[in-house]
Enzyme design. Sequence first.
Site, mmCIF file in Angstrom:
data_model
loop_
_atom_site.group_PDB
_atom_site.id
_atom_site.type_symbol
_atom_site.label_atom_id
_atom_site.label_comp_id
_atom_site.label_asym_id
_atom_site.label_seq_id
_atom_site.Cartn_x
_atom_site.Cartn_y
_atom_site.Cartn_z
ATOM 1 N N SER A 153 -72.689 -84.914 -17.030
ATOM 2 C CA SER A 153 -73.985 -84.377 -16.377
ATOM 3 C C SER A 153 -74.632 -85.505 -15.914
ATOM 4 C CB SER A 153 -74.730 -83.767 -17.373
ATOM 5 O OG SER A 153 -76.135 -83.399 -16.965
ATOM 6 N N TYR A 202 -78.549 -82.390 -25.866
ATOM 7 C CA TYR A 202 -77.697 -82.368 -24.528
ATOM 8 C C TYR A 202 -77.437 -83.614 -24.163
ATOM 9 C CZ TYR A 202 -76.068 -80.524 -20.074
ATOM 10 O OH TYR A 202 -75.303 -80.189 -19.006
#
Length: 261
Positions: A143, A156
Amino acid sequence: MFLKGKSVIITGSTSGIGLAYAKAFAAEGASVVINGFGDEGEIEKERAALAETSGATALYDAADMTKPDEIEAMVKRCHDEIGGPDIVIANAGIQHVAKIEDFPPEKFEAILDINMKSAWYLFRAAVPHMKEKGWGRIISTASAHSLIASPNKTAYIMAKHGIAGLTKTLALETATDGITVNCISPGYVWTPLVENQIPDTMKSRGMTREQVMNDVLLAAQPTKEFVMPDEVAALAIFLCRDEAKAITGANYSIDGGWTAA
Ligand code: NAD
């Protein structure tokens, strides 16, 4: 169909980016193992469509990414039933958005298990089969959050930075084995994962849906457009080509310029 005769396991491929990978790999003739949760009938429909597209076997495996023994069993099943795995893609992921003091520990643990640790177990089980063949492709969906941070996403961002570290380390370990190890770092891709975090962000930041879309999600993306799942899949396909054999240990941004800012 340059992937005819090759097998690929894609975790978290019943939806979003993972499903886009599955379709793109099937279109190149690969035998695809899909994985993830969802409606049984819908998953079977997707599996059958993938087999039809590839003209090869397509399997569904329900391995839960929080359970290492199920991940190992999925790799063994792939090896026994369709060979390989030649390509593995660690893609399963969940998100939770909250300030650290409000972050439930069980969500923290689940995010680290699913988004990070499952990749280690998947790769650990797959590498011996790849070494045996002298060829392999290992890819993770990381990401933009493997490179930079945003508030309220501690778990995350820890997990995605972990994926970036795993990518670099395993690339060095397998550099002379015909195996490449890379990760892809999308910005905001239009999938259920993004759509589902809108309500939490509305709550944690006290914003309307429109404000979250424009001022939070696309605020960071200079192109002001979501990345589409098939654009991410196209990059993964490229990484499996022979022309990409020198690309290893790389972290590819596909984020509309987000991390250039
Ligand atoms: P999604 O919610 O559409 O898909 C997630 C997939 O993971 C689903 O198939 C789901 O069933 C599966 N999954 C969840 N928990 C699982 C578990 N315990 N075991 C097995 N499978 C499980 O999400 P997406 O947006 O397609 O995300 C895919 C990956 O891309 C994730 O790793 C995510 O962090 C990453 N990513 C997404 C974006 C984005 O904007 N959508 C941006 C950057 C990175």
